[in-house]
Design a protein around this motif. Structure first.
Motif, short mmCIF file in Angstrom:
data_model
loop_
_atom_site.label_atom_id
_atom_site.label_comp_id
_atom_site.label_asym_id
_atom_site.label_seq_id
_atom_site.Cartn_x
_atom_site.Cartn_y
_atom_site.Cartn_z
N MET A 1 0.87 -1.19 0.00
CA MET A 1 0.00 0.00 0.00
C MET A 1 0.90 1.24 0.00
O MET A 1 1.85 1.31 0.77
CB MET A 1 -0.87 -0.03 1.26
N LYS A 2 0.60 2.20 -0.88
CA LYS A 2 1.41 3.42 -0.94
C LYS A 2 0.52 4.65 -0.96
O LYS A 2 -0.69 4.56 -1.19
CB LYS A 2 2.32 3.39 -2.17
N GLN A 3 1.14 5.80 -0.75
CA GLN A 3 0.42 7.07 -0.78
C GLN A 3 1.19 8.07 -1.65
O GLN A 3 2.40 7.97 -1.80
CB GLN A 3 0.31 7.67 0.62
N HIS A 4 0.45 9.03 -2.17
CA HIS A 4 1.04 10.12 -2.96
C HIS A 4 0.20 11.35 -2.68
O HIS A 4 -1.02 11.26 -2.59
CB HIS A 4 0.96 9.76 -4.45
N SER A 5 0.86 12.50 -2.56
CA SER A 5 0.07 13.73 -2.43
C SER A 5 0.79 14.88 -3.10
O SER A 5 2.02 14.89 -3.20
CB SER A 5 -0.22 14.05 -0.95
N GLU A 6 -0.01 15.83 -3.58
CA GLU A 6 0.55 17.01 -4.24
C GLU A 6 -0.50 18.10 -4.27
O GLU A 6 -1.70 17.85 -4.11
CB GLU A 6 1.02 16.68 -5.66
N THR A 7 -0.04 19.33 -4.48
CA THR A 7 -0.95 20.48 -4.58
C THR A 7 -1.08 20.88 -6.05
O THR A 7 -0.08 21.13 -6.72
CB THR A 7 -0.39 21.67 -3.78
N LEU A 8 -2.32 20.93 -6.52
CA LEU A 8 -2.61 21.42 -7.87
C LEU A 8 -2.93 22.91 -7.77
O LEU A 8 -3.69 23.32 -6.88
CB LEU A 8 -3.80 20.68 -8.46
N ARG A 9 -2.36 23.71 -8.66
CA ARG A 9 -2.67 25.15 -8.67
C ARG A 9 -3.48 25.45 -9.93
O ARG A 9 -3.04 25.14 -11.04
CB ARG A 9 -1.38 25.96 -8.61
N ILE A 10 -4.68 26.00 -9.71
CA ILE A 10 -5.67 26.13 -10.78
C ILE A 10 -6.02 27.61 -10.96
O ILE A 10 -6.43 28.27 -10.01
CB ILE A 10 -6.95 25.34 -10.42
N PHE A 132 -5.64 20.26 -3.03
CA PHE A 132 -4.73 19.24 -2.54
C PHE A 132 -5.25 17.88 -2.97
O PHE A 132 -6.43 17.56 -2.77
CB PHE A 132 -4.60 19.31 -1.02
N ALA A 133 -4.38 17.07 -3.58
CA ALA A 133 -4.76 15.73 -4.04
C ALA A 133 -4.00 14.69 -3.24
O ALA A 133 -2.77 14.78 -3.09
CB ALA A 133 -4.44 15.58 -5.53
N HIS A 134 -4.72 13.72 -2.72
CA HIS A 134 -4.13 12.61 -1.95
C HIS A 134 -4.59 11.30 -2.57
O HIS A 134 -5.76 11.14 -2.90
CB HIS A 134 -4.60 12.68 -0.49
N VAL A 135 -3.64 10.38 -2.76
CA VAL A 135 -3.97 9.07 -3.34
C VAL A 135 -3.42 8.01 -2.41
O VAL A 135 -2.28 8.11 -1.95
CB VAL A 135 -3.37 8.89 -4.75
N ILE A 136 -4.24 6.98 -2.14
CA ILE A 136 -3.79 5.84 -1.36
C ILE A 136 -4.22 4.58 -2.10
O ILE A 136 -5.30 4.55 -2.69
CB ILE A 136 -4.36 5.87 0.09
N GLY A 137 -3.35 3.57 -2.12
CA GLY A 137 -3.72 2.33 -2.80
C GLY A 137 -2.50 1.53 -3.21
O GLY A 137 -1.43 1.66 -2.62
N GLU A 138 -2.70 0.76 -4.26
CA GLU A 138 -1.62 -0.14 -4.71
C GLU A 138 -1.37 0.01 -6.20
O GLU A 138 -2.31 0.28 -6.94
CB GLU A 138 -1.99 -1.59 -4.39
#
Lengths: 138, 138, 138
Positions: A1-10, A132-138
């Motif tokens: 299981m991993k995570q990723h996060s980043e900020t999108l500027r729109i 803010f985008a957060h992703v969790i999964g495989e």
């Protein structure tokens, strides 16, 4: 299981700005194929919405309808420091969404065929908004 | 940590259709006892809602109230290709929910005693709607 | 990857009650530094909202505006057993939020500078409300 996060500027103007491709690219960078993607808009005068992505008239009608029930300059408002679109923008954000969670399957957001992701800008003028985008999964 | 996902297919008529039992069964199939369940409805003219599950009059009042503030055939709308209930259904979906996240504890959704999960159909006629369910946990 | 969950009990009066510090403390107890925090309010006559945390007039204006479009005692309502604020409270909960998901980064909620977390009480009188908090991450 991993995570990723980043900020999108729109970059926004009043109304709906599509962020579907920005979010898809963030998902791609995460490498997650099965999981959950969560978006949070870090503002209280703009909001998130998942809506129809085909006919631009839908977005125009959404903006016109919401601005009719929450009119600029409504005398009921006392918080008017930033102008007639200030307090209505907070109400519109309250009536739409600040966070949305979208499952991920086979490397794709499980949005329906006609669904797109949008930032709904409620203020006049140009703004740069952070999602803010957060992703969790495989 | 494990994940489970599946698509629920829900037959609807205008108004609120309970999906609480459908979602409970999906949670059971996941085998998750502690975690997070997320629902996404893959449509823009129907929405999700967590609401009172006891008195059917609550659901009828919700439908009547929302249809009064977003009336069918409102002349403000220009996107009318699919009829007088077309654009109002998009507005109603914008004002309610597309995704909901419900924590899971001791193998159960942590809903309150009086809370049920609903698909809110905003179009006239019969429809079959897809709700994607994602579960993560242990 | 770990999980943490707990129930927050919040004393409310009609209008918005800040829960930002309660939620921050729950996050601290979880020990999660990177992840996702989800809140679910276990009621259908109170709701969650992420809104402006600086000027109290914003919260008062939100309450006054929403109570104007969903007035107590509106004759459209048939579910009136618990009084004139009963059914309006369900509508207001339907128009705001039951769950919110907030990513966690560097041990903090990724809320914007001006964002606070609130329970929006829609009933008259005092109430004690349950908000379930779930955290997943590392």
């Amino acid at each position: 299981m991993k995570q990723h996060s980043e900020t999108l500027r729109i970059d926004t103007r009043r109304g709906l700005t599509s962020i579907t491709e920005d979010v898809r690219r963030a998902l791609g960078r995460s490498g997650v194929r099965e999981g959950l993607l969560t978006l949070l808009i870090r503002h209280t005068s703009a909001s998130l919405l998942i809506q129809e992505n085909a006919d631009p008239a839908v977005r125009q009608d959404l903006e016109r309808f919401l601005s009719r029930i929450v009119p600029d300059g409504d005398p009921i408002f006392t918080h008017t420091a930033e102008g007639p679109d200030d307090m209505p923008s907070h109400v519109k954000a309250a009536l739409t969404r600040t966070s949305e969670s979208i499952p991920v399957h086979a490397g794709e957001l499980v949005l329906g065929t006609w669904q797109g992701l949008y930032v709904w800008e409620h203020r006049d003028g140009h703004h740069r908004r952070e999602v803010f985008a957060h992703v969790i999964g495989e």
